[in-house]
Design a protein around this motif. Structure first.
Motif, PDB file in Angstrom:
ATOM      1  N   LEU A 158      53.411 -27.785  16.943  1.00  0.00           N
ATOM      2  CA  LEU A 158      52.741 -28.814  17.750  1.00  0.00           C
ATOM      3  C   LEU A 158      51.950 -29.776  16.873  1.00  0.00           C
ATOM      4  O   LEU A 158      51.954 -30.991  17.086  1.00  0.00           O
TER       5      LEU A 158
ATOM      6  N   ASP B 210      54.208 -32.204  15.130  1.00  0.00           N
ATOM      7  CA  ASP B 210      54.721 -33.247  16.029  1.00  0.00           C
ATOM      8  C   ASP B 210      53.611 -34.046  16.712  1.00  0.00           C
ATOM      9  O   ASP B 210      53.891 -34.901  17.556  1.00  0.00           O
TER      10      ASP B 210
ATOM     11  N   LYS C 212      51.512 -33.072  19.002  1.00  0.00           N
ATOM     12  CA  LYS C 212      51.598 -32.837  20.455  1.00  0.00           C
ATOM     13  C   LYS C 212      50.513 -31.861  20.883  1.00  0.00           C
ATOM     14  O   LYS C 212      50.052 -31.039  20.086  1.00  0.00           O
TER      15      LYS C 212
ATOM     16  N   GLY D  17      52.781 -30.603  26.002  1.00  0.00           N
ATOM     17  CA  GLY D  17      54.062 -31.207  25.632  1.00  0.00           C
ATOM     18  C   GLY D  17      55.055 -30.221  25.039  1.00  0.00           C
ATOM     19  O   GLY D  17      56.104 -30.620  24.534  1.00  0.00           O
ATOM     20  N   CYS D  18      54.727 -28.924  25.097  1.00  0.00           N
ATOM     21  CA  CYS D  18      55.583 -27.900  24.477  1.00  0.00           C
ATOM     22  C   CYS D  18      56.725 -27.494  25.414  1.00  0.00           C
ATOM     23  O   CYS D  18      56.507 -27.210  26.596  1.00  0.00           O
TER      24      CYS D  18
END
Length: 478
Positions: free
Chosen positions: A358, A361, A363, A367-368
């Motif tokens: 995460l 990225d 995020k 958003g996973c």
């Protein structure tokens, strides 16, 4: 020449948090971020003659939530005031805020510091409206004004000057952000400006009580920038004091490109704003029944959740701290543990594999693609010896990228562990036959070579052989 005088920093923070209401504080215009300029406006938020403000009840409710979460005393009667100043993004020529009668006062939060837990007092929490936004043209010497943000509801959280280091200031900010997000009243996004921080800092000789002349720092849009700006200002003020020069009370901006603070203007005092009660808004009356109703709706807050995670799941303090850093992450952990009841193992996978991806990225957990149930399923497959821990990591990578289940990936790629003893024994025989010299050295006392043999077997089986069986059979053979 005498020794240089030691100075200690005195830091107080003023934090503005944009509240997550659907409409503005005094009118029905939308608060949605990112709309076309000047499309979320009306006569009220533009300050047109004859328009009258009407208070959004949710703003009061959200402020009470934060006041209770930070142990503040809530005023039975509070009052809006007009804060008068002139700026292109302030259409009325004044901002509706609170001054003499704020909604909440005398609270506190506790933060972890290098000196142990420290209680940071909160002077006040009050409601106010936001101003608009100036957009500076890159190609010609003009500025445009977007009034969409005008009238968006804010709370201002003003600390006492209890912070002593830039690290403490960053910890305090993180604690406030966590609390705001747990309460679901602000998203805490400093980059988008929905949480903003101004810092007041002065130095005084160690051992004295009198406060030094302070400067106010603005334009800090991340925890890191707050910390770096304070570190620079401490060095700047100390250098001036050591040369016998005077600190000027002023507002300074943090220049992220040059990593310095630069003078913006002389610091205004409260009397410069000519505060007076807003004649268009009646006093706000908050009774005990309202307070208790809000108190009953509060979620479990970060500190309480951390304590519970350590007590109920027997997690170390570090794990509990990481997992409760956001409500969404804490909920994810608990949902995974419900399916796979080994909390420490779940915690390890979330903190290492999941959070690493995460972060890479940029995020959040929301958003996973890997659901808590899918992570629990993967850990069950390791626990049942269907796949090895090493193969599980490559399966997780595929799950994270595609959102597919562990079982589906394992079936498609033929990754199940080999548990057939005769098949494993056959591979071990091959490895030992190919490495006669190492076998002799091992039998001669070089025990460390055992790991070499295990590695060769795992290599030949592409990591699929059951490690426990490999170890058992290899010991017998050797």
């Amino acid at each position: 020449m005498g020794a240089l005088m030691e100075y200690e920093p005195i830091i107080g923070l003023e934090v503005h948090a944009q509240l997550l209401t659907r409409s503005k504080i005094f009118c029905g215009c939308s608060t949605t971020f990112g709309a076309l300029p000047n499309t979320h406006t009306c006569p009220v938020c533009l300050g047109m003659p004859g328009s009258l403000p009407v208070l959004n009840e949710n703003v009061v409710e959200f402020t009470i939530r934060m006041a209770l979460a930070t142990h503040c005393q809530i005023a039975a009667i509070s009052q809006f005031a007009r804060k008068n100043y002139f700026y292109p993004d302030l259409p009325k020529g004044y901002q509706i805020s609170q001054y003499e009668l704020p909604l909440a006062e005398k609270g506190w939060v506790e933060i972890e510091t290098q000196r142990g837990p420290q209680r940071i007092r909160i002077n006040r929490i009050h409601m106010e409206e936001d101003a608009g936004k100036l957009i500076h043209d890159e190609f010609q010497p003009v500025s445009h004004v977007d009034f969409n943000r005008t009238g968006v509801p804010l709370i201002e959280i003003v600390s006492e000057p209890d912070l002593r280091t830039p690290e403490d200031a960053a910890s305090y900010l993180k604690m406030l952000r966590e609390t705001l997000r747990y309460l679901e009243i602000c998203d805490g996004n400093m980059e988008e400006g929905s949480m903003r921080c101004d810092a007041n800092i002065s130095l005084r000789p160690v051992g004295t009580e009198r406060l030094g002349t302070k400067t106010e720092l603005k334009n800090m849009n991340s925890f890191r920038n707050v910390q770096r700006a304070l570190e620079f200002e401490i060095r700047r003020q100390r250098a001036l004091l050591e040369k016998g020069e005077t600190i000027i009370q002023e507002t300074r901006l943090w220049d992220t490109g040059r990593n310095t603070t630069v003078s913006m203007r002389g610091k205004e005092e409260a009397h410069d704003y000519r505060y007076f009660p807003d004649p268009d808004l009646v006093a706000i009356v908050i009774d005990e029944q309202w307070i208790e109703r809000v108190r009953g709706s509060l979620p479990e807050l970060p500190d309480a959740k951390r304590e519970r995670f350590m007590r109920d799941y027997e997690l170390p303090p570090y794990d509990a701290q990481v997992l409760t850093s956001s409500k969404a992450l804490a909920d994810y952990f608990e949902a995974a543990v419900q399916r796979f009841a080994q909390p420490k193992l779940v915690s390890n996978w979330i903190m290492s594999e999941l959070l690493r991806e995460l972060k890479k990225d940029e995020k959040d957990i929301e958003g996973c693609q890997v659901t808590p149930q899918q992570l629990a399923e993967l850990l069950e497959l390791i626990d049942k010896d269907i796949i090895s821990g090493k193969i599980a990591k490559s399966v997780f990578q595929e799950m994270y990228t595609t959102g597919r289940s562990a079982a589906g990936i394992i079936d498609d790629q033929g990754l199940k562990q080999v548990k057939d003893e005769s098949a494993i024994e056959s591979v071990i025989d091959e490895v030992l036959a190919e490495n006669n010299k190492e076998v002799e050295l091992f039998r001669g006392g070089k025990e460390k070579l055992f790991g070499f043999f295990v590695g060769q077997v795992m290599k030949k089986t592409k990591g699929k052989a059951n490690p426990k069986l490999v170890n058992e059979i290899l010991r017998k053979k050797l």
